[in-house]
Every structure is written in structure tokens, then in C-alpha cells.
Scaffold this motif. Sequence first.
Motif, PDB file in Angstrom:
ATOM      1  N   PHE A  51     -21.222 -67.743  53.677  1.00  0.00           N
ATOM      2  CA  PHE A  51     -21.169 -69.158  54.070  1.00  0.00           C
ATOM      3  C   PHE A  51     -21.454 -70.061  52.879  1.00  0.00           C
ATOM      4  O   PHE A  51     -20.760 -71.068  52.657  1.00  0.00           O
ATOM      5  CB  PHE A  51     -22.189 -69.403  55.183  1.00  0.00           C
ATOM      6  CG  PHE A  51     -22.257 -70.832  55.644  1.00  0.00           C
ATOM      7  CD1 PHE A  51     -21.229 -71.368  56.414  1.00  0.00           C
ATOM      8  CD2 PHE A  51     -23.335 -71.635  55.319  1.00  0.00           C
ATOM      9  CE1 PHE A  51     -21.269 -72.698  56.837  1.00  0.00           C
ATOM     10  CE2 PHE A  51     -23.391 -72.957  55.736  1.00  0.00           C
ATOM     11  CZ  PHE A  51     -22.357 -73.492  56.506  1.00  0.00           C
ATOM     12  N   LEU A  52     -22.467 -69.678  52.081  1.00  0.00           N
ATOM     13  CA  LEU A  52     -22.810 -70.472  50.890  1.00  0.00           C
ATOM     14  C   LEU A  52     -21.679 -70.434  49.865  1.00  0.00           C
ATOM     15  O   LEU A  52     -21.392 -71.440  49.198  1.00  0.00           O
ATOM     16  CB  LEU A  52     -24.105 -69.942  50.261  1.00  0.00           C
ATOM     17  CG  LEU A  52     -25.377 -70.133  51.095  1.00  0.00           C
ATOM     18  CD1 LEU A  52     -26.564 -69.458  50.410  1.00  0.00           C
ATOM     19  CD2 LEU A  52     -25.660 -71.617  51.313  1.00  0.00           C
ATOM     20  N   ALA A  53     -21.036 -69.262  49.732  1.00  0.00           N
ATOM     21  CA  ALA A  53     -19.908 -69.148  48.810  1.00  0.00           C
ATOM     22  C   ALA A  53     -18.754 -70.045  49.253  1.00  0.00           C
ATOM     23  O   ALA A  53     -18.067 -70.664  48.421  1.00  0.00           O
ATOM     24  CB  ALA A  53     -19.441 -67.696  48.725  1.00  0.00           C
ATOM     25  N   SER A  54     -18.553 -70.149  50.573  1.00  0.00           N
ATOM     26  CA  SER A  54     -17.496 -71.013  51.094  1.00  0.00           C
ATOM     27  C   SER A  54     -17.791 -72.479  50.789  1.00  0.00           C
ATOM     28  O   SER A  54     -16.898 -73.247  50.412  1.00  0.00           O
ATOM     29  CB  SER A  54     -17.352 -70.822  52.609  1.00  0.00           C
ATOM     30  OG  SER A  54     -17.005 -69.488  52.903  1.00  0.00           O
ATOM     31  N   MET A 102     -13.434 -67.416  34.756  1.00  0.00           N
ATOM     32  CA  MET A 102     -13.789 -66.008  34.675  1.00  0.00           C
ATOM     33  C   MET A 102     -15.143 -65.731  35.333  1.00  0.00           C
ATOM     34  O   MET A 102     -15.323 -64.722  36.026  1.00  0.00           O
ATOM     35  CB  MET A 102     -13.815 -65.556  33.212  1.00  0.00           C
ATOM     36  CG  MET A 102     -12.451 -65.559  32.545  1.00  0.00           C
ATOM     37  SD  MET A 102     -11.247 -64.531  33.406  1.00  0.00           S
ATOM     38  CE  MET A 102     -11.977 -62.909  33.201  1.00  0.00           C
ATOM     39  N   ILE A 103     -16.102 -66.617  35.112  1.00  0.00           N
ATOM     40  CA  ILE A 103     -17.422 -66.446  35.734  1.00  0.00           C
ATOM     41  C   ILE A 103     -17.292 -66.438  37.244  1.00  0.00           C
ATOM     42  O   ILE A 103     -17.910 -65.629  37.948  1.00  0.00           O
ATOM     43  CB  ILE A 103     -18.387 -67.551  35.261  1.00  0.00           C
ATOM     44  CG1 ILE A 103     -18.730 -67.344  33.784  1.00  0.00           C
ATOM     45  CG2 ILE A 103     -19.656 -67.564  36.109  1.00  0.00           C
ATOM     46  CD1 ILE A 103     -19.526 -68.482  33.187  1.00  0.00           C
ATOM     47  N   SER A 104     -16.474 -67.345  37.773  1.00  0.00           N
ATOM     48  CA  SER A 104     -16.293 -67.430  39.234  1.00  0.00           C
ATOM     49  C   SER A 104     -15.679 -66.152  39.789  1.00  0.00           C
ATOM     50  O   SER A 104     -16.104 -65.623  40.825  1.00  0.00           O
ATOM     51  CB  SER A 104     -15.393 -68.626  39.576  1.00  0.00           C
ATOM     52  OG  SER A 104     -15.979 -69.825  39.153  1.00  0.00           O
ATOM     53  N   ILE A 105     -14.666 -65.639  39.058  1.00  0.00           N
ATOM     54  CA  ILE A 105     -13.984 -64.420  39.519  1.00  0.00           C
ATOM     55  C   ILE A 105     -14.954 -63.238  39.532  1.00  0.00           C
ATOM     56  O   ILE A 105     -15.030 -62.474  40.505  1.00  0.00           O
ATOM     57  CB  ILE A 105     -12.769 -64.108  38.629  1.00  0.00           C
ATOM     58  CG1 ILE A 105     -11.674 -65.165  38.844  1.00  0.00           C
ATOM     59  CG2 ILE A 105     -12.221 -62.714  38.935  1.00  0.00           C
ATOM     60  CD1 ILE A 105     -10.500 -65.033  37.901  1.00  0.00           C
ATOM     61  N   TRP A 106     -15.702 -63.053  38.435  1.00  0.00           N
ATOM     62  CA  TRP A 106     -16.650 -61.939  38.354  1.00  0.00           C
ATOM     63  C   TRP A 106     -17.767 -62.080  39.381  1.00  0.00           C
ATOM     64  O   TRP A 106     -18.207 -61.102  39.977  1.00  0.00           O
ATOM     65  CB  TRP A 106     -17.243 -61.852  36.946  1.00  0.00           C
ATOM     66  CG  TRP A 106     -16.318 -61.223  35.961  1.00  0.00           C
ATOM     67  CD1 TRP A 106     -15.585 -61.852  34.995  1.00  0.00           C
ATOM     68  CD2 TRP A 106     -15.999 -59.837  35.857  1.00  0.00           C
ATOM     69  NE1 TRP A 106     -14.822 -60.952  34.293  1.00  0.00           N
ATOM     70  CE2 TRP A 106     -15.058 -59.695  34.799  1.00  0.00           C
ATOM     71  CE3 TRP A 106     -16.386 -58.702  36.547  1.00  0.00           C
ATOM     72  CZ2 TRP A 106     -14.532 -58.470  34.421  1.00  0.00           C
ATOM     73  CZ3 TRP A 106     -15.861 -57.473  36.167  1.00  0.00           C
ATOM     74  CH2 TRP A 106     -14.946 -57.368  35.120  1.00  0.00           C
ATOM     75  N   LEU A 129     -20.104 -60.027  44.308  1.00  0.00           N
ATOM     76  CA  LEU A 129     -20.687 -60.234  45.635  1.00  0.00           C
ATOM     77  C   LEU A 129     -19.917 -59.460  46.699  1.00  0.00           C
ATOM     78  O   LEU A 129     -20.502 -58.893  47.622  1.00  0.00           O
ATOM     79  CB  LEU A 129     -20.693 -61.737  45.966  1.00  0.00           C
ATOM     80  CG  LEU A 129     -21.654 -62.604  45.146  1.00  0.00           C
ATOM     81  CD1 LEU A 129     -21.485 -64.078  45.499  1.00  0.00           C
ATOM     82  CD2 LEU A 129     -23.102 -62.174  45.379  1.00  0.00           C
ATOM     83  N   LEU A 130     -18.598 -59.452  46.564  1.00  0.00           N
ATOM     84  CA  LEU A 130     -17.773 -58.725  47.536  1.00  0.00           C
ATOM     85  C   LEU A 130     -18.060 -57.227  47.484  1.00  0.00           C
ATOM     86  O   LEU A 130     -18.183 -56.562  48.525  1.00  0.00           O
ATOM     87  CB  LEU A 130     -16.293 -58.991  47.271  1.00  0.00           C
ATOM     88  CG  LEU A 130     -15.762 -60.365  47.681  1.00  0.00           C
ATOM     89  CD1 LEU A 130     -14.324 -60.540  47.211  1.00  0.00           C
ATOM     90  CD2 LEU A 130     -15.849 -60.552  49.194  1.00  0.00           C
ATOM     91  N   LEU A 131     -18.132 -56.671  46.275  1.00  0.00           N
ATOM     92  CA  LEU A 131     -18.399 -55.246  46.138  1.00  0.00           C
ATOM     93  C   LEU A 131     -19.773 -54.881  46.689  1.00  0.00           C
ATOM     94  O   LEU A 131     -19.941 -53.858  47.367  1.00  0.00           O
ATOM     95  CB  LEU A 131     -18.295 -54.840  44.665  1.00  0.00           C
ATOM     96  CG  LEU A 131     -16.881 -54.795  44.081  1.00  0.00           C
ATOM     97  CD1 LEU A 131     -16.934 -54.530  42.583  1.00  0.00           C
ATOM     98  CD2 LEU A 131     -16.053 -53.719  44.773  1.00  0.00           C
TER      99      LEU A 131
END
Length: 327
Positions: free
Chosen positions: A244-247, A274-278, A283-285
Motif C-alpha cells: 500500500f505504501l509503495a502504491s 535504477m534505484i526505484s527498479i532495484w 521488495l517483491l522478491l
Amino acid sequence: MSLPILTIVVPCYNEEEVFTKSYTQLKMVLEEIIENGDIDRHSQLLFVDDGSADRTWEKISEACVLDSSVSGLKLSRNFGHQKALLAGLEKAVNDSDCIVSIDADLQDDVHVIKEFVNKYAEGYDVVYGVRKKRDTDTFFKRVTALGFYKLMKKFGLSLVYNHADYRLMNKKSLEEMLRFKETNLFLRGIVPLVGFKSTTVYYDRKERAAGETKYPIAKMLAFALDGITSFSVKPIRLITILGFLASLSSLAAGIYVFISIMMGKTQSGWASLMISIWLIGGLLLMSVGLIGEYVGKIYEEVKRRPRYIVEENINNLEKSKTPANIK
């Protein structure tokens, strides 16, 4: 009124170097309590060999032959400390009024067992052995242990701080605990759930008498993760909150990009991208891994495989109770 029968359950894994010392000291304490008239003379020591690769079982077998107060249980392979302890407890509960569990490394003060028995006589169902301090631990272990107990408390499980598996339980409380049939065992979390009247006895913990620790950092962290995931679903709820916070963060970033375009600032930053993607990928992993941990536990539970398998059982307590041996 008859005296209670005490069984001291000692799980062992590759404890060849320390077994003789462990047996000698525990036997001495057991005899002292018997001589004081606090427990029945049929009280015993029960050593559980958790699939040791050294001569641990041979030493246990020798002790059983030479000493009628010693019994042994050999598991078919290494099932882990908690399941080996459970095997001993399940065997001991049939012939005992109170049961003490203690590791074979002699780090826990064996003389505290006398205080356990005194508390049992006062009417306590469960007596926890609690360390006064953690001076013998490394800085890393002290910090991680403190963090673990605090984390478990936040997740809704109040563990007895600085208590491992050194405790006394009476027959009634142990029988109720054994009704918990989960495969993924975390006994120091299950025992407080049982309830009943309990108290604590404090003692100073020592260094290992011999041999190497059976709980390196990797095993300690795995044990902690088992404890957390066995008793709380809050980590999964935290994932929901994190999502939710990521959204919200994504929404804020979208608004920022829109405003930047409106103001003519269309050049994007490679570093921030790049920071956002990593960050999101990490977090997903972690989220998938944590959910997988719970799914894996469910998978193990639904198969209902035996929690341990006994290869050999030497029960001297039953022999000593036969009419021919009673004096």
C-alpha cells in the motif's frame, strides 16, 4: 503420599566428547534429589540421540547397560533439536510425574534442577529456567537475540525472555502441550500457549563443557524464522501494508512526473530510475519469499508425515518397575 517420578530428557547430537561429563553431572544431581526425599527412586535420565554421526549412541547404550536409571532413544536420522526433544518428552510423559528438558552441552546449570523440583512441589505446573545475563554470548548473538524477543512480542507472542528449552513441566501440562500436532515445532513458543501455573528460576549460563556448538549463525537465523512464521501471520500483513505504501509512493512519483512535464522539465534521472527498479524488485522478491515460507509450512503440515522415527528404544524404567526388581 507417593513421591513424584522425575525424568530428565537430554537431546544429543554428536555429543561424544561431552556425554560422559553430562551423564556424570546429571546423575549426581538426580541422586541428590532422590536422597533428599523429593522424588521417587525410579526417577531416570533419558538421552535422545538425534541421528549422531559419532559414538554418541554407543555411549548412551553403555550407560543404559551399566545404570538402570538411564534410558535411551535413538532416532533413525537427524530430525533436528526440537523434534528430538519432542520424542523424549512423548516417551517420558508415560512414566513420569514431572519432566525436565536440558541440552547435553552442560551450558545450563544442572544444579538448578533441584530448584525446579522445589517449585514443582510448591504447586507450579511449569518452571522456566531463565538466564540472568548473556555475558558468554558474542555481541552479535546478544543483539540478535534481544531483537528476536522484541519482534516476537510485537507479533503477538510473549516468549519467556532469555529462556531456551531448559524447563520443568508436570504430567498434566505436558500432556496438553503434546496435543499440539504441528510438524513445524517451536516448543519455547508452544509451552506458554498451554497456560497453567508457571514460574521462573534464574541461573548463570556457562561455556560448553566440550565439543562445538550445534547452532551456528545460519541455524540460529533459520530457527528464528521458524519461530516467527509458526506463530504469527503479521509478516504477511506487513507485506500488504508495504504494498500500500509503495502504491502511494508510485502515485506521488506520478504526480511529480506530471508536474515536471507541465513545467518543461522532461529530462529523467537515470539514478533515481535504477534505484526505484532495484527497490521495488527487492521488495517483491522478499514478499514472494516470505509468502513461500508460509506456503511451504502449510505443505509440510498437510502431508502429516511423522515428526520423527525411532530406530532403537532402551527403556530401563519399565524394567526397574517390575515386581522382581522392587526392593
